[in-house]
Enzyme design. Structure first.
Site, PDB file in Angstrom:
ATOM      1  N   GLY A  27      44.548  11.702  -2.628  1.00 53.14           N
ATOM      2  CA  GLY A  27      45.121  12.628  -3.604  1.00 53.14           C
ATOM      3  C   GLY A  27      44.641  14.054  -3.417  1.00 53.14           C
ATOM      4  N   ARG A  62      34.591  -9.965   8.586  1.00 55.77           N
ATOM      5  CA  ARG A  62      34.275 -10.060   7.167  1.00 55.77           C
ATOM      6  C   ARG A  62      34.792 -11.333   6.495  1.00 55.77           C
ATOM      7  NH1 ARG A  62      35.612  -3.808   5.255  1.00 55.77           N
ATOM      8  NH2 ARG A  62      33.769  -2.909   6.242  1.00 55.77           N
ATOM      9  N   GLU A  83      44.821   3.819  -0.743  1.00 56.74           N
ATOM     10  CA  GLU A  83      44.693   2.386  -1.041  1.00 56.74           C
ATOM     11  C   GLU A  83      45.798   1.899  -1.975  1.00 56.74           C
ATOM     12  OE1 GLU A  83      40.807   1.229  -2.500  1.00 56.74           O
ATOM     13  OE2 GLU A  83      41.362  -0.882  -2.635  1.00 56.74           O
ATOM     14  N   ARG A 138      41.725  -5.408   6.350  1.00 55.83           N
ATOM     15  CA  ARG A 138      41.419  -4.066   6.811  1.00 55.83           C
ATOM     16  C   ARG A 138      40.154  -4.062   7.652  1.00 55.83           C
ATOM     17  NH1 ARG A 138      38.050  -0.333   5.413  1.00 55.83           N
ATOM     18  NH2 ARG A 138      37.421  -1.232   3.433  1.00 55.83           N
TER      19      ARG A 138
END
Lengths: 261, 640
Positions: free
Chosen positions: B47, B332, B427, B437
């Site tokens: 943003g 992960r 996101e 990701r």
């Protein structure tokens, strides 16, 4: 002193309550029992707030967000110290193991003329953003940047710039200062950019604008050094000295020429 | 009703796709730019960089944040780094390799063209950040340093100590404040977007609540950009900040924007386990710790001996045993699932039996405490501050936690949703990470979207609006939306039930974690689908929200956010139930091979699921966007 004791504690809180900016405010007292010493200070307040809610009373307004000590949203005066008793630690990273069973703990908002109390423990820190808007940037439009490795930055300069850039903008330095100066915040922001080659073209104009904006909205620095003591990122007041030096030079120099030397 | 989903992907080879596409995008001439107002919601990496860049271009920008300052968004907490295919290390990296790694890491559930553009844009991001004064790590010669991160075979990660996100956000924030000073960006702080205004089938503005006065107001814009982050807090406990929520995105969804792949959520394996029932959030520790720490649990159930008293033979180094090639460095999702398996089996460690050991005794003995301190000192201090335990003496305890959500609002190649004029960046969109990701890619995507994609594509949309002034706030759609929001907000101060908002949030989080967490199965998901609406009903009947709607009221703010999390949770479970395969962060127990590894179903599920809101209580409609692969061939990930 840290311990690894997981036992529960009870504490007596004196908390500043204020319904709004115009309200005189008062201390209210609460007993909070059976808190794990592994809980964070703010989690202890969460527990109290849930209890107050169920008792039909209004919970205590306090601000926090990341709870990892990096966003700078939280900040309480705990027993008269900004962010509480643990050095180099933001309020959200303070844990109850730093306290003892039966302690009386006084909790207040940041106290500073420029930080108006909004409600209870939440204050308005917008003036810090004004200092940034005055010059806390490098004027480079998106797309105008040269290759990142075109300008080498000596490692020492980069490391020092980083030490300054670690500031989280919480305002503890203002709250701790007897003059309510934001000098450590301003100096950290000025030096982060002034120490880098990329920050040189605007160095003098930036320093002058940011320091003078600080003076407009906050008190003046008289070198008490309380800010460094309170800073959760342990930012050194050396940056204030360097900023004072830059400020004097900015005032003396013909800035039109300075960009070329 | 929505017809077929057109992602407006460019034709031709992906290497030139973005360059060609940029040429095809229409331009707005400098004099006309100031006639357009662009609303940007959220001032994190995506943003702030979008608002600053659009302001520099000459648009009138209105930027909104619910924080007191735009510098506080949760991008600030990212530790590890940001990827860029600079190949400064001369180790064989390239745009193509970063593209390939990202598309493979996403388990072939993302768009080739988007991912290639992301990799391509990574180069300019680093240039921009350095020019703006981001103090990246440097070598003694003054040039930028890189490290390998998250199991990548090349060193392409730029970093700023353990605070990369903070330094990048401060860079974008300073660019934003420069535009605020220049008058191109009007900054609205402590203003929370509670609805999207849609008129003439386009996004024309937003409704916000002033968090200090409670006033609901309308803001008109020719385009709206949402950069409002992810929805990890649907799990209650996550590594997200306390205030992170899905409301802006969800309200846009209810106004017609499709929500894509909500079941793609990422669990990070190295977080500090919860310490007690009142734990408010979880803290992540950099996964670089797995480079030297060895993960184990006791072999026996109920082995409550101190870790040092458990002999080698009684320890189960389960990752090293099972994955000989990668060991403790498996990706992960694999590391996380295996931790869950041993903890669920009753072999967890710590007072709540909810962790596994990450043991540094080997490296401490081999290299000494000073070497370890130089590498991991900050992380060890952070661990000690939170747990009160000294990791130089006793093994750390870790457990996976929700960290990032790959799903989000559906967008086309221009990052525009199916609602014209509504753009989604960072996101909050679903676009680039597929089902999983890679480390150091979130910061890259946020800044790619904000600095280098949205400023072009918003211009293309606005060029089509020249001469057609959008409706102002006097259009009835604004009054209607404001009145909806007022009605929704007014219900909370009247709620005088017997439970707090946080209580309901914790209960909801537990359901989502139990049934839509690290591994999922049809029975559990169906259970979630019946439990969530029941709890939501109880929430409406029995929640207690003290105070008034006309002041700063944090309980009221949370009530609205949790209300939206309930609806999102249901969609998440439904999406997970429909996706009958295992891919990336979405592991369906019914779809695994004999050794317990994930099994994708490319034949049935090489597509994006984009959900359409069908009204309260009605079944949402599942749309598909087929994914095609021409540059790479989908393969099975294996780390054995």
């Amino acid at each position: 002193m840290s311990t690894t004791n997981n036992g529960a504690l009870s504490v007596h809180l004196r908390v500043w309550r204020q319904d709004g900016p115009g309200d005189a405010g008062r201390f209210e007292t609460y007993d909070v029992g059976d808190i794990s010493s592994d809980a964070s200070f703010l989690e202890m307040l969460d527990v109290l707030n849930e209890r107050l809610t169920l008792e039909g009373r209004e919970p205590i307004t306090f601000e926090s967000d990341c709870r990892e000590g990096i966003c700078g949203t939280c900040g309480l005066m705990i027993n008269g110290r900004a962010h509480g008793p643990q050095k180099g630690t933001a309020t959200c990273q303070l844990h109850m193991r730093e306290f003892s069973d039966g302690d009386v703990i006084t909790v207040e908002p940041w106290r500073a003329g420029s930080f108006e109390v909004i409600r209870d423990l939440a204050v308005d820190r917008t003036d810090l953003d004004r200092i940034i808007a005055a010059g806390g940037y490098i004027s480079v439009n998106t797309g105008a940047a040269p290759d990142a490795n075109l300008v080498p930055v000596p490692k020492e300069a980069s490391e020092s710039a980083f030490d300054a850039a670690a500031c989280i903008g919480c305002g503890a330095c203002v709250a701790a200062c007897p003059n309510s100066a934001a000098q450590l915040f301003t100096a950290a922001k000025v030096q982060h950019l002034n120490l880098l080659p990329q920050g040189q073209p605007e160095r003098w104009a930036r320093t002058e604008a940011m320091v003078e904006t600080m003076e407009q909205f906050f008190g003046s620095c008289t070198n008490h050094g309380e800010c460094e003591e309170a800073c959760p990122k342990e930012i050194s007041i050396d940056f204030i000295a360097w900023t004072n030096r830059d400020y004097v030079r900015a005032k003396l120099k013909n800035r039109k020429l300075a960009g070329q030397v | 009703m929505i017809g077929s989903l057109d992602a407006r992907l460019p034709d031709g080879p992906i290497e030139n796709a973005w360059t060609d596409h940029k040429f095809d995008l229409r331009l707005v001439n400098p004099n006309n730019k100031r006639r357009f107002t662009v609303i940007v919601v959220g001032t994190g990496l995506a943003g702030a960089s979008a608002a600053a860049s659009l302001g520099e271009l000459g648009y009138r920008v209105k930027a909104f944040t619910y924080h007191d300052s735009p510098r506080r968004a949760h991008s600030i907490a990212a530790q590890g780094g940001i990827n860029a295919a600079k190949n400064y290390k001369n180790d064989g990296d390239s745009v193509y390799r970063l593209f390939y790694d990202t598309i493979k890491g996403g388990d072939y559930r993302s768009r080739e063209a988007n991912v290639y553009r992301l990799a391509e844009t990574s180069l300019a991001i680093i240039d921009q950040c350095v020019a703006a004064g981001v103090p990246f790590a440097r070598e003694y010669g003054g040039l930028l340093d890189n490290r390998s991160f998250g199991g990548a075979q090349v060193s392409r990660t730029f970093y700023a100590r353990g605070q990369t996100g903070q330094q990048l956000l401060l860079g974008a924030y300073s660019a934003l404040m420069r535009q605020v000073a220049a008058g191109t960006v009007a900054l609205h702080t402590r203003a929370e977007m509670l609805d999207l205004v849609v008129a003439e089938d386009r996004a024309v503005g937003i409704a916000t609540r002033d968090l200090l006065t409670g006033e609901i107001s309308a803001h008109a814009g020719d385009a709206v950009i949402l950069a409002t982050g992810g929805y990890s807090n649907v799990y209650y406990l996550s590594t997200n900040a306390m205030m992170c929520n899905v409301t802006a995105a969800w309200r846009a969804h209810r106004r017609g924007a499709l929500f894509a792949n909500p079941c793609y959520t990422q669990i990070h394996p190295t977080c500090i386990p919860a310490g007690d029932d009142f734990q408010s959030k979880l803290t992540l520790m950099s996964e670089s710790l797995r480079n030297d720490g060895r993960i184990w649990v006791p072999r026996a159930l109920d082995d409550t001996r101190a870790p040092a008293d458990i002999p080698e033979a009684a320890r189960d180094y389960y990752l090293e045993e099972r994955y000989a090639a990668f060991g403790n460095l498996v990706p992960r999702d694999v590391a996380s699932r295996n931790a869950k398996t041993v903890v669920d089996a009753g072999r967890g460690v710590g007072p709540l039996r909810n962790g596994v050991y990450l043991d540094f005794s080997g490296v401490l003995e081999r290299d000494g405490a000073e070497v370890v301190r130089a590498k991991y000192g900050n992380l060890f201090d952070m661990y000690q501050r939170i747990t009160g335990e000294d990791p130089y003496r006793v093994p750390m305890r870790i457990y996976p936690a929700v960290h990032y959500t790959m799903g989000g609002l559906w967008v086309d190649y221009n990052l525009m949703s199916n609602v014209p004029g509504l753009f989604v960046a960072g996101e909050a969109n679903f676009s680039d990470h597929g089902a999983n990701r890679l480390g150091a890619s979130a910061l890259m995507q946020g800044l790619a979207d904000g600095y280098f994609i949205v400023p072009y594509t918003v211009g293309d949309y606005l060029a089509g609006r020249l001469g057609k002034e959008g409706p102002g706030t006097d259009h009835p759609a604004f009054a209607d939306t404001v009145s909806d929001v007022n009605e929704r907000t007014a219900r909370w101060p009247a709620a005088r039930g017997s439970r707090t908002v946080d209580w309901f949030h914790r209960e909801l989080g537990q359901i989502v974690w139990d049934h839509c967490g690290m591994s999922r199965n049809a029975a559990g998901l169906q259970k979630a689908l019946s439990e969530i609406p029941a709890l939501r009903q109880e929430f409406h009947a029995d929640v207690c929200v003290p105070g008034s709607a006309a002041t700063l009221n944090q309980s009221l703010e949370k009530a609205g956010r949790v209300d939206d999390f309930f609806e999102l949770a249901e969609l998440l479970a439904r999406d997970a139930l429909e996706r009958e395969e295992s891919c990336g962060g979405h592991f369906r127990e019914e779809h695994q091979d004999a050794e317990g590894e994930a099994r994708r179903d490319d034949e049935r599920f090489t597509h994006v699921a984009a959900w359409e809101w069908a009204g309260p209580g009605a079944e949402p409609i599942r749309h598909r966007e087929e994914l095609t692969f021409s540059a790479v061939t989908p393969t099975t990930r294996s780390y054995k």
